[in-house]
Scaffold this active site. Sequence first.
Site, mmCIF file in Angstrom:
data_model
loop_
_atom_site.group_PDB
_atom_site.id
_atom_site.type_symbol
_atom_site.label_atom_id
_atom_site.label_comp_id
_atom_site.label_asym_id
_atom_site.label_seq_id
_atom_site.Cartn_x
_atom_site.Cartn_y
_atom_site.Cartn_z
ATOM 1 N N TYR A 26 164.261 100.427 29.177
ATOM 2 C CA TYR A 26 163.048 99.706 29.579
ATOM 3 C C TYR A 26 161.836 100.639 29.553
ATOM 4 C CZ TYR A 26 159.628 97.605 32.766
ATOM 5 O OH TYR A 26 158.469 97.119 33.327
ATOM 6 N N SER A 72 154.130 99.806 31.983
ATOM 7 C CA SER A 72 154.742 100.077 33.283
ATOM 8 C C SER A 72 154.543 101.541 33.627
ATOM 9 C CB SER A 72 156.246 99.760 33.250
ATOM 10 O OG SER A 72 156.902 100.295 34.389
#
Length: 250
Positions: free
Chosen positions: A159, A146
């Site tokens: 995350y 990401s």
Amino acid sequence: MQGMGVVVTGGASGLGLATSKLLVSKGANVALIDINQSALDTAVTETAKSGSGKASGFVGDIIPRAEAFEVYAKAAKALGRVDGVVNCAGVYPRKPILDITDEDWNFDWHINVRGTYNIMAAAIIEMRKQALDASGVRGRIVNLSSVDAFKAHPKNAHYAATKAAVVSLTRSFALEFAPEQILVNSIAPAGIATDKAKAAGFIPELASQTPLGRAAETGDIAEWIVFMLSSANRYMTGENVIVSGGYVFA
């Protein structure tokens, strides 16, 4: 991609499903792995209608090593030869940075990092036994990272940390198995307009932070994944491709 065999984890929804459909549209045979049986059944039916390639589905939990290896073996047997693997299975939690609990850490880490590791390990063990393909490669793996791995993100620090770990893990695997002509790369998208993201109400926020003024569509990212899996990729390994609509630089 014609005739190539590809395993996609998290294939029942979102980017995993979009990638599976694109692969089948280009003639690849795809084995979707997911933990959700009903969603997987629907996804396999939809994917099979996308093109000349074949689609099959396998239910399994990729967190325990033994179960991950077992479900991967079933998928690989169905394909005959696995030319590529896409690790799309993952979770996207948000929580204030000081409120992240042990349970939050475990949940996020186990799925995003351990699960990715387990499927990579299972794939490499089998890929290294394979003959080189026509492009001189034994197999290709693409992991989903990401853009949050490269930009401070207090709203989902745990995350972001797991996705930075995926980049590091990708590089370690790439270096270790490059001599055997197995290519391992990762892709780091910004926000993607999946059904889950839309339902959670994230899309306006994501679009406002991106210079292009919109969140990515699943197809925008799937195209890059398919390129990295294809025979056109003969020399790229240990790399991370950022596809963020300019977000990472804003």
